[in-house]
Design an enzyme around this catalytic site. Structure first.
Site, PDB file in Angstrom:
ATOM      1  N   HIS A  17       8.585  57.337 -21.547  1.00 22.76           N
ATOM      2  CA  HIS A  17       9.884  57.268 -20.872  1.00 22.76           C
ATOM      3  C   HIS A  17      10.455  55.851 -20.974  1.00 22.76           C
ATOM      4  CE1 HIS A  17       8.349  60.725 -18.175  1.00 22.76           C
ATOM      5  NE2 HIS A  17       9.342  61.228 -18.900  1.00 22.76           N
ATOM      6  N   SER A 128       4.352  63.789 -18.770  1.00 20.50           N
ATOM      7  CA  SER A 128       4.044  63.608 -17.348  1.00 20.50           C
ATOM      8  C   SER A 128       3.033  64.645 -16.866  1.00 20.50           C
ATOM      9  CB  SER A 128       5.321  63.696 -16.512  1.00 20.50           C
ATOM     10  OG  SER A 128       6.152  62.602 -16.772  1.00 20.50           O
TER      11      SER A 128
END
Length: 159
Positions: A17, A128
Site C-alpha cells: 500500500h 492485508s
C-alpha cells in the site's frame, strides 16, 4: 490542482500500500488516503487504529493526508472536489473487480477518472488478509508491513 484519493479498508496497511501511495503522490498535488468501511470484512484493527497507523506509516509523504468515511466513495469525492481515484493492482483478478468498481464510480460521480497502478513486483504476494492470517498464527510480518504496523500487530497478539 490535481487531487486524488486512494481508498480501502487497509486492515492493516502493508508495504505494498505504502509503495502505491508514494508513487501516486508523485502524480498529483494532493493525495487523500481514505479508510472506508467494508461490511463484508471483519477487521483486526478499528477504523481509528487504521487511520492512526496509516498516518504514521505515511508521515514521509508530504502531500498525503489520511481520512475516514462510512459512506460511498462517490459521495466523498463529490464532497471533497476530487476527480481522480487511484487503485493498486496485483493481478488480473484485481483488475476485473477494480474495473467494475471504476465504472460504478464514474456512473455515480460523472467526470471521475480511475488510474490503476501496478503493484511493484516485490510486493505482489502481500495482501492485508494474508498479513492478518499470518499474524493470527504469530508469523513474522517483518518487512511486509511498516514498522508501526508490525508493533501494533505484536501488541494485538501478545500472550
Amino acid at each position: 490542482m490535481k487531487k486524488a484519493i486512494c481508498t480501502g479498508t487497509f486492515d492493516p496497511v502493508t508495504n505494498g500500500h505504502v509503495d502505491i501511495f508514494e508513487r501516486a503522490a508523485q502524480l498529483v498535488d494532493e493525495l487523500i488516503v481514505c479508510v472506508f468501511a467494508n461490511k463484508r470484512k471483519t477487521t483486526l484493527f478499528s477504523k481509528d487504529e487504521r487511520v492512526d497507523l496509516l498516518r504514521e506509516a505515511t508521515l514521509h509523504i508530504d502531500n498525503l493526508t489520511v481520512d475516514a468515511c462510512d459512506g460511498l466513495v462517490s459521495d466523498y469525492i463529490k464532497e471533497h472536489d476530487i476527480n481522480i481515484i487511484i487503485r493498486g493492482l496485483r493481478s488480473a483478478g484485481d483488475f476485473e473487480y477494480e474495473y467494475n468498481q471504476a465504472q460504478m464510480n464514474t456512473h455515480l460521480a460523472p467526470g471521475t477518472n480511475t488510474i490503476f497502478l501496478l503493484t511493484s513486483p516485490e510486493f505482489l504476494f502481500i495482501s492485508s488478509s494474508a498479513v492478518r492470517e499470518l499474524a493470527q498464527f504469530k508469523g513474522d510480518v517483518h518487512g511486509i508491513v511498516p514498522e508501526c504496523v508490525e508493533i501494533a500487530i505484536k501488541s494485538k497478539f501478545k500472550d
